[in-house]
Design a protein around this motif. Structure first.
Motif, PDB file in Angstrom:
ATOM      1  N   GLU A 205     -64.820  -2.686   9.844  1.00 10.50           N
ATOM      2  CA  GLU A 205     -63.841  -3.080   8.836  1.00 10.50           C
ATOM      3  C   GLU A 205     -62.436  -2.793   9.358  1.00 10.50           C
ATOM      4  OE1 GLU A 205     -66.706  -1.536   5.146  1.00 10.50           O
ATOM      5  OE2 GLU A 205     -64.658  -0.771   5.381  1.00 10.50           O
ATOM      6  N   ILE A 206     -61.495  -3.674   8.998  1.00  9.14           N
ATOM      7  CA  ILE A 206     -60.077  -3.430   9.236  1.00  9.14           C
ATOM      8  C   ILE A 206     -59.365  -3.521   7.901  1.00  9.14           C
ATOM      9  CG2 ILE A 206     -57.963  -4.294  10.293  1.00  9.14           C
ATOM     10  CD1 ILE A 206     -59.596  -5.266  12.643  1.00  9.14           C
ATOM     11  N   HIS A 207     -58.649  -2.470   7.548  1.00  3.05           N
ATOM     12  CA  HIS A 207     -57.912  -2.416   6.284  1.00  3.05           C
ATOM     13  C   HIS A 207     -56.423  -2.377   6.607  1.00  3.05           C
ATOM     14  CE1 HIS A 207     -61.535  -1.653   3.860  1.00  3.05           C
ATOM     15  NE2 HIS A 207     -61.948  -0.994   4.940  1.00  3.05           N
ATOM     16  N   GLN A 208     -55.723  -3.402   6.177  1.00  2.00           N
ATOM     17  CA  GLN A 208     -54.302  -3.538   6.459  1.00  2.00           C
ATOM     18  C   GLN A 208     -53.572  -3.786   5.146  1.00  2.00           C
ATOM     19  OE1 GLN A 208     -53.495  -6.410   9.490  1.00  2.00           O
ATOM     20  NE2 GLN A 208     -51.284  -6.350   9.214  1.00  2.00           N
ATOM     21  N   LEU A 211     -55.241   0.028   1.454  1.00  2.00           N
ATOM     22  CA  LEU A 211     -55.951   1.297   1.620  1.00  2.00           C
ATOM     23  C   LEU A 211     -56.168   1.957   0.264  1.00  2.00           C
ATOM     24  CD1 LEU A 211     -54.109   2.728   4.748  1.00  2.00           C
ATOM     25  CD2 LEU A 211     -56.206   1.396   4.633  1.00  2.00           C
ATOM     26  N   THR A 212     -57.418   2.049  -0.132  1.00  2.98           N
ATOM     27  CA  THR A 212     -57.748   2.737  -1.372  1.00  2.98           C
ATOM     28  C   THR A 212     -57.811   4.237  -1.134  1.00  2.98           C
ATOM     29  OG1 THR A 212     -60.130   2.653  -0.979  1.00  2.98           O
ATOM     30  CG2 THR A 212     -59.127   0.739  -2.080  1.00  2.98           C
ATOM     31  N   GLU A 213     -57.789   4.998  -2.190  1.00  2.00           N
ATOM     32  CA  GLU A 213     -57.911   6.449  -2.064  1.00  2.00           C
ATOM     33  C   GLU A 213     -59.238   6.830  -1.421  1.00  2.00           C
ATOM     34  OE1 GLU A 213     -58.011  10.433  -4.927  1.00  2.00           O
ATOM     35  OE2 GLU A 213     -57.166   8.555  -5.696  1.00  2.00           O
ATOM     36  N   GLU A 244     -51.350   9.800   4.337  1.00  2.00           N
ATOM     37  CA  GLU A 244     -50.685   9.231   3.174  1.00  2.00           C
ATOM     38  C   GLU A 244     -49.180   9.095   3.438  1.00  2.00           C
ATOM     39  OE1 GLU A 244     -50.273   7.423  -0.429  1.00  2.00           O
ATOM     40  OE2 GLU A 244     -52.067   7.816   0.763  1.00  2.00           O
ATOM     41  N   ARG A 245     -48.593  10.063   4.152  1.00  2.91           N
ATOM     42  CA  ARG A 245     -47.189   9.930   4.522  1.00  2.91           C
ATOM     43  C   ARG A 245     -46.974   8.710   5.414  1.00  2.91           C
ATOM     44  NH1 ARG A 245     -47.221  15.565   5.534  1.00  2.91           N
ATOM     45  NH2 ARG A 245     -47.082  15.198   7.777  1.00  2.91           N
ATOM     46  N   LEU A 246     -47.881   8.511   6.367  1.00  6.22           N
ATOM     47  CA  LEU A 246     -47.772   7.357   7.250  1.00  6.22           C
ATOM     48  C   LEU A 246     -47.935   6.056   6.474  1.00  6.22           C
ATOM     49  CD1 LEU A 246     -49.792   8.829  10.229  1.00  6.22           C
ATOM     50  CD2 LEU A 246     -47.431   8.042  10.375  1.00  6.22           C
ATOM     51  N   ARG A 247     -48.852   6.018   5.524  1.00  3.54           N
ATOM     52  CA  ARG A 247     -49.039   4.807   4.714  1.00  3.54           C
ATOM     53  C   ARG A 247     -47.767   4.492   3.932  1.00  3.54           C
ATOM     54  NH1 ARG A 247     -49.790   3.113  -0.196  1.00  3.54           N
ATOM     55  NH2 ARG A 247     -49.635   5.220  -1.045  1.00  3.54           N
ATOM     56  N   CYS A 255     -52.572   0.833   9.282  1.00  2.00           N
ATOM     57  CA  CYS A 255     -53.893   0.232   9.136  1.00  2.00           C
ATOM     58  C   CYS A 255     -54.985   1.257   9.430  1.00  2.00           C
ATOM     59  CB  CYS A 255     -54.057  -0.951  10.091  1.00  2.00           C
ATOM     60  SG  CYS A 255     -52.735  -2.167   9.985  1.00  2.00           S
ATOM     61  N   VAL A 256     -56.172   0.941   8.946  1.00  2.00           N
ATOM     62  CA  VAL A 256     -57.344   1.775   9.180  1.00  2.00           C
ATOM     63  C   VAL A 256     -58.475   0.886   9.675  1.00  2.00           C
ATOM     64  CG1 VAL A 256     -59.209   2.998   7.968  1.00  2.00           C
ATOM     65  CG2 VAL A 256     -56.837   3.685   7.610  1.00  2.00           C
ATOM     66  N   THR A 257     -59.179   1.348  10.705  1.00  2.00           N
ATOM     67  CA  THR A 257     -60.424   0.703  11.103  1.00  2.00           C
ATOM     68  C   THR A 257     -61.573   1.644  10.758  1.00  2.00           C
ATOM     69  OG1 THR A 257     -60.694   1.571  13.361  1.00  2.00           O
ATOM     70  CG2 THR A 257     -59.160  -0.273  13.058  1.00  2.00           C
ATOM     71  N   LEU A 258     -62.675   1.068  10.353  1.00  2.00           N
ATOM     72  CA  LEU A 258     -63.867   1.849   9.994  1.00  2.00           C
ATOM     73  C   LEU A 258     -65.104   1.181  10.581  1.00  2.00           C
ATOM     74  CD1 LEU A 258     -63.402   2.699   6.193  1.00  2.00           C
ATOM     75  CD2 LEU A 258     -63.495   4.349   8.058  1.00  2.00           C
ATOM     76  N   VAL A 259     -66.043   2.003  10.994  1.00  2.00           N
ATOM     77  CA  VAL A 259     -67.391   1.526  11.320  1.00  2.00           C
ATOM     78  C   VAL A 259     -68.359   2.194  10.363  1.00  2.00           C
ATOM     79  CG1 VAL A 259     -69.266   1.623  13.007  1.00  2.00           C
ATOM     80  CG2 VAL A 259     -66.960   0.988  13.740  1.00  2.00           C
ATOM     81  N   ARG A 260     -69.191   1.372   9.736  1.00  2.00           N
ATOM     82  CA  ARG A 260     -70.219   1.883   8.823  1.00  2.00           C
ATOM     83  C   ARG A 260     -71.602   1.629   9.424  1.00  2.00           C
ATOM     84  NH1 ARG A 260     -67.862   3.174   4.040  1.00  2.00           N
ATOM     85  NH2 ARG A 260     -65.839   2.184   3.597  1.00  2.00           N
ATOM     86  N   ASP A 261     -72.479   2.605   9.281  1.00  2.00           N
ATOM     87  CA  ASP A 261     -73.836   2.427   9.799  1.00  2.00           C
ATOM     88  C   ASP A 261     -74.635   1.492   8.888  1.00  2.00           C
ATOM     89  OD1 ASP A 261     -74.656   3.927   7.596  1.00  2.00           O
ATOM     90  OD2 ASP A 261     -75.010   5.758   8.750  1.00  2.00           O
TER      91      ASP A 261
END
Length: 360
Positions: A205-208, A211-213, A244-247, A255-261
């Motif tokens: 996933e890429i979140h740009q 970003l949720t809590e 959160e400061r960076l956001r 942005c955040v990248t995530l890998v989910r199993d």
């Protein structure tokens, strides 16, 4: 010459900052938000020199070794062999320090827009400022094209390579264009690496800008796991505050990248800041189950490259550290140089050995 100290970069006049810098490490947002209470970093402005700089002060040898001129000169953590007696002598010589250096090993000296930059005046003012406090003044992690380096050499400072900064200079227009730059053998290995998530039933996933809590908390948990693996006490609450400061500072450019199993559990992450020309992964988080599916290579390299392509950026900044994985994925290395003054012979001796070690 007047020297004014600021706690944070956003206290400096706006003329020091480009609203949309090619390199996010040179932005006021990065230098203000990417902070924690114990970092010891501040900013000094020398208006008469047309410049400001990021500095870290210290009164002992606790804290962050990559912002300590003794550890940097000695190549601590970079495999340089130094006599223990020489390190001890340098620690006594540099107990109190004023180190010109920036978070993230980005630019540390910032010329003011519309002003003539005077490197000699800057160094003279900083020498007086440090001397009045009984501190050893040094410059750490400078790019080889830093305008300060020629002046330091002229003034008899010792300059040497103390690290390398890695970046992928060209991510290609798409994945195939990126892979075309490798040998056939390396292409096959990278294609297998790129397929590892699908084979394991995992997802990326890429979140740009969305970003949720919950996502922020997942990232903080994974980053705390990585800190623990490196011997740093994991503190999800602190990491959540920094992110959160960076956001807030970067908005949709954070942005955040995530890998989910295959169960949907987040096992790897990276936080990434978008620049106009390059993207900057700030931190990789790795939790249980990430190694089995090769998640690290996706969050550290492939997903930031995808972000760069999708936002008109050309390269990825990878920071310092172990070179092999970076070089195998198309990175190039640029030397980072540090400088110590003529009046610090113990540090000069350490720096000579470290420079020689990087030359071999």
């Amino acid at each position: 010459m007047t020297v004014t100290r600021y706690t944070a970069a956003d206290g400096l006049p706006a003329g020091y900052w480009n609203a949309d810098p090619a390199d996010p490490r040179a932005s006021c947002a990065w230098l203000t938000a990417n902070r924690w209470p114990e970092d010891g970093v501040g900013f000094l402005e020398v208006p008469g020199a047309g410049a400001a700089c990021a500095v870290r002060v210290q009164d002992d040898h606790s804290g962050f070794s990559r912002m300590n001129c003794t550890d940097v000169s000695a190549g601590t953590g970079r495999g340089v062999d130094q006599p223990e007696a020489d390190i001890k002598e340098a620690r006594a010589e540099g107990l109190r320090q004023l180190n010109v250096c920036a978070l993230g090993y980005g630019p540390s000296v910032f010329p003011a827009g519309g002003a003539e930059f005077d490197a000699d005046a800057l160094v003279t003012a900083l020498e007086g400022y440090a001397g009045a406090q009984g501190r050893l003044l040094t410059f750490l992690h400078l790019d080889e094209d830093s305008p300060v380096l020629p002046r330091l050499r002229e003034r008899g400072w010792s300059v040497g390579v103390t690290d390398r900064y890695f970046r992928i200079p060209d991510v290609g227009a798409d994945e195939d264009a990126y892979l075309a730059g490798f040998s056939a053998h390396r292409r096959r290995r990278l294609r297998r690496e790129l397929a590892s998530l699908e084979e394991a039933g995992a997802t990326a996933e890429i979140h740009q800008g969305d970003l949720t809590e919950e996502i922020q908390r997942e990232v903080a948990r994974l980053e705390a796991c990585s800190d623990e693996k490196h011997g740093i006490p994991g503190d999800p609450a602190r990491l959540l505050r920094v992110n959160e400061r960076l956001r807030q500072a970067f908005g949709p450019r954070f942005c955040v990248t995530l890998v989910r199993d295959h169960r949907g559990t987040a096992v790897a992450s990276s936080t990434v800041v978008l620049g106009a020309r390059e993207v900057l992964p700030r931190m990789v988080g790795l939790g249980p189950g990430s190694a089995e599916i090769g998640a690290y290579f996706h969050v550290a390299y492939h997903l930031p490259m995808r972000l760069a392509r999708g936002n008109g950026a050309r390269g990825v900044l990878l920071s310092t550290g172990t070179p092999t994985a970076k070089l195998h994925r198309g990175a190039v290395a640029r030397p980072l140089l540090s400088a110590v003054p003529p009046g610090a012979p113990a540090h000069r001796a350490l720096l000579r050995r470290t420079d020689a070690a990087f030359a071999t």
